[in-house]
Design a protein around this motif. Structure first.
Motif, PDB file in Angstrom:
ATOM      1  N   THR A  64       0.829  -1.213   0.000  1.00 41.08           N
ATOM      2  CA  THR A  64       0.000   0.000   0.000  1.00 41.08           C
ATOM      3  C   THR A  64       0.858   1.255   0.000  1.00 41.08           C
ATOM      4  O   THR A  64       0.500   2.255  -0.621  1.00 41.08           O
ATOM      5  N   LYS A  68       0.582   4.190  -2.793  1.00 37.77           N
ATOM      6  CA  LYS A  68       0.345   5.590  -2.418  1.00 37.77           C
ATOM      7  C   LYS A  68       1.453   6.490  -2.943  1.00 37.77           C
ATOM      8  O   LYS A  68       1.209   7.636  -3.334  1.00 37.77           O
ATOM      9  N   PRO A  72      -0.646   7.917  -6.344  1.00 34.02           N
ATOM     10  CA  PRO A  72      -1.366   8.522  -5.208  1.00 34.02           C
ATOM     11  C   PRO A  72      -2.839   8.814  -5.487  1.00 34.02           C
ATOM     12  O   PRO A  72      -3.684   8.582  -4.620  1.00 34.02           O
ATOM     13  N   TYR A  75      -4.781   5.527  -5.726  1.00 31.20           N
ATOM     14  CA  TYR A  75      -4.811   4.909  -4.395  1.00 31.20           C
ATOM     15  C   TYR A  75      -5.846   5.586  -3.504  1.00 31.20           C
ATOM     16  O   TYR A  75      -6.647   4.916  -2.838  1.00 31.20           O
ATOM     17  N   MET A  76      -5.829   6.930  -3.484  1.00 30.69           N
ATOM     18  CA  MET A  76      -6.766   7.646  -2.617  1.00 30.69           C
ATOM     19  C   MET A  76      -8.208   7.468  -3.087  1.00 30.69           C
ATOM     20  O   MET A  76      -9.135   7.399  -2.273  1.00 30.69           O
ATOM     21  N   LEU A  79      -9.245   4.168  -1.787  1.00 35.88           N
ATOM     22  CA  LEU A  79      -9.407   4.242  -0.335  1.00 35.88           C
ATOM     23  C   LEU A  79     -10.735   4.900   0.019  1.00 35.88           C
ATOM     24  O   LEU A  79     -11.466   4.438   0.900  1.00 35.88           O
ATOM     25  N   TYR A  93      -9.988  11.275   4.763  1.00 34.34           N
ATOM     26  CA  TYR A  93      -9.219  10.981   3.553  1.00 34.34           C
ATOM     27  C   TYR A  93      -9.292  12.129   2.547  1.00 34.34           C
ATOM     28  O   TYR A  93      -8.355  12.343   1.773  1.00 34.34           O
ATOM     29  N   GLU A  96      -6.694  14.404   3.626  1.00 28.59           N
ATOM     30  CA  GLU A  96      -5.403  13.847   3.213  1.00 28.59           C
ATOM     31  C   GLU A  96      -5.151  14.139   1.735  1.00 28.59           C
ATOM     32  O   GLU A  96      -4.042  14.508   1.342  1.00 28.59           O
ATOM     33  N   CYS A  97      -6.190  13.995   0.912  1.00 25.41           N
ATOM     34  CA  CYS A  97      -6.056  14.304  -0.521  1.00 25.41           C
ATOM     35  C   CYS A  97      -5.635  15.758  -0.719  1.00 25.41           C
ATOM     36  O   CYS A  97      -4.729  16.060  -1.516  1.00 25.41           O
TER      37      CYS A  97
END
Length: 448
Positions: A64, A68, A72, A75-76, A79, A93, A96-97
């Protein structure tokens, strides 16, 4: 004993100790060896993984981390899709993005699919994350869109099946901004929704009866203008109403946040947030700011009133407990949607972390006299003597009662705190804090 290990219950483990040792001795094991064996079992029960289990976790962690780092955005998006039923995690999240520089776009009837998707290096919100929009409605919208993009709100309502995409679904799509790209105001769409749906349902019934219009059931090639209710233009909802409807439809805010206008104050007056308190231990003193979203009152055994608050900040939610004395002092502030500062102590339980409040303050009317310390963060790697001299001039220009503390953070993670003498005590003001942050950088000032 096995259950006590699995559930990590030390008091049950202690009860089983004598029984285990006596049983082992009865089976010919020396008492010393039995005690040593139980000590190992007790230690493992605290939190133990066997090697194969640890290796599997490590492999997943490496995989993972690779995804990421190298993919990225994809992946996000994956997620977010995996957690779309958990509003708290989706909100985390999305933050986080944004920290990674990946834009997360609002739902859109012409761009969104069921799940979160990568579109031109950005993440487009998934329709399945919108409340009241079920699998049947999503399938029908995507099927209708397969014949071409929706050109207008009326075009959308005429092409979908109202039995699948009903009024409740369309209301949620309007509230979360899924029709914004069609160029119409959300308030206007909500006002004319009944009229448009009535026309669409009548047209569907005519089709079912085999009827056609005077010119046949020809496809409309130009967007149909929206009607205005009662012939008057509809003003768009105010920002607060827009955001509240967004939260109603999504479970959180996406295009903005009511606390956005307090971002500077939150940075200045708080030392924790809903995310950071999870890493702090019981007894830690914190100041956290946010918006009261729920108030639950309770009566103690003595007949006194106390309250449990749900506080929302830019990072999530935290529960705040107001015991009777603090509750009485804070009555004027206990309103939903009220922005407040909470000073208190962390209380960590097995399942949740709460804040036991010592005091509540209004976030939109800060009383500076309640603060006694001004904490300033400096980094010798970039703040040289010239910065210190300029800082001294700023502090001495506004003499007062607030005591500054200078925190020097070094590259090797050492922190040195200096307490200047009384010549540098200041009178607090927003202008002073802005000047200091302009000099030292955003987030360099904290009041206590």
């Amino acid at each position: 004993l096995r259950r006590a290990m699995g559930k990590k219950k030390p008091e049950v483990m202690a009860q089983q100790r004598a029984r285990f040792i006596e049983g082992a001795v009865a089976n010919g094991i020396s008492r010393e060896k039995a005690e040593k064996i139980f000590a190992q079992i007790e230690y493992f029960a605290g939190y133990g993984f066997n090697k194969s289990h640890s290796a599997a976790y490590a492999l997943i962690a490496y995989q993972t981390a690779y995804l990421k780092a190298h993919y990225p955005t994809e992946y996000m998006a994956a997620l977010l899709t995996s957690e779309m039923d958990n509003a708290d995690r989706v909100m985390r999240y999305i933050r986080e993005c944004r920290a990674m520089g990946i834009p997360v776009l609002s739902p859109d009837v012409n761009e969104s699919y069921r799940d979160f998707r990568v579109v031109d290096g950005q993440i487009r919100f998934g329709l399945a994350a919108v409340k009241n929009v079920g699998e049947g409605a999503i399938a029908n919208i995507l099927q209708a869109r397969s014949d071409g993009r929706f050109r207008s709100f009326i075009d959308f309502c005429h092409r979908i099946d109202p039995r699948q995409v009903n009024r409740r679904v369309i209301e949620s799509l309007i509230k979360c901004g899924a029709f914004d790209s069609l160029g119409e105001k959300r308030a206007h769409l909500m006002a004319i929704l009944d009229e448009v749906l009535e026309t669409a349902q009548r047209r569907l019934k005519d089709r079912a009866n085999g009827q056609i219009t005077l010119f046949g059931d020809l496809e409309v090639t130009e967007p149909v203008p929206l009607p205005s209710p009662a012939g008057t233009p509809v003003e768009e909802w105010e920002e607060g109403q827009l955001l509240n409807y967004e939260k109603e439809a999504l479970g959180f805010y996406i295009t903005g946040h009511p606390l956005g206008r307090f971002e500077h104050q939150l940075r200045l007056y708080t030392n924790a947030d809903a995310e950071r308190i999870q890493a702090l231990g019981s007894g830690s003193k914190v100041t956290i700011g946010g918006m009261i979203t729920k108030v639950r009152l309770q009566t103690t055994r003595k007949g006194d009133r106390m309250a449990f608050l749900t506080l929302e900040d830019l990072h999530g939610y935290v529960e705040v407990i107001l015991f009777p004395e603090v509750y009485q002092q804070s009555l004027s502030l206990l309103e939903e949607e009220r922005p407040v500062l909470v000073r208190g102590t962390i209380d960590r339980g097995e399942k949740s972390t709460k804040v036991i409040a010592d005091r509540l303050l209004s976030l939109d009317r800060i009383d500076y006299t309640r603060f006694r310390r001004l904490h300033l963060k400096l980094y010798p790697s970039r703040h040289d003597r010239r910065y210190l001299e300029r800082l001294c001039q700023m502090l001495q220009a506004v003499p007062g009662y607030l005591q500054p503390y200078l925190h020097f953070f070094f590259p090797d993670r050492r922190e040195v705190v200096l307490l200047p003498d009384s010549r540098f005590q200041v009178t607090p003001s927003p202008q002073l804090f802005t000047e200091i942050e302009t000099l030292l950088g955003e987030g360099s000032v904290y009041l206590e």
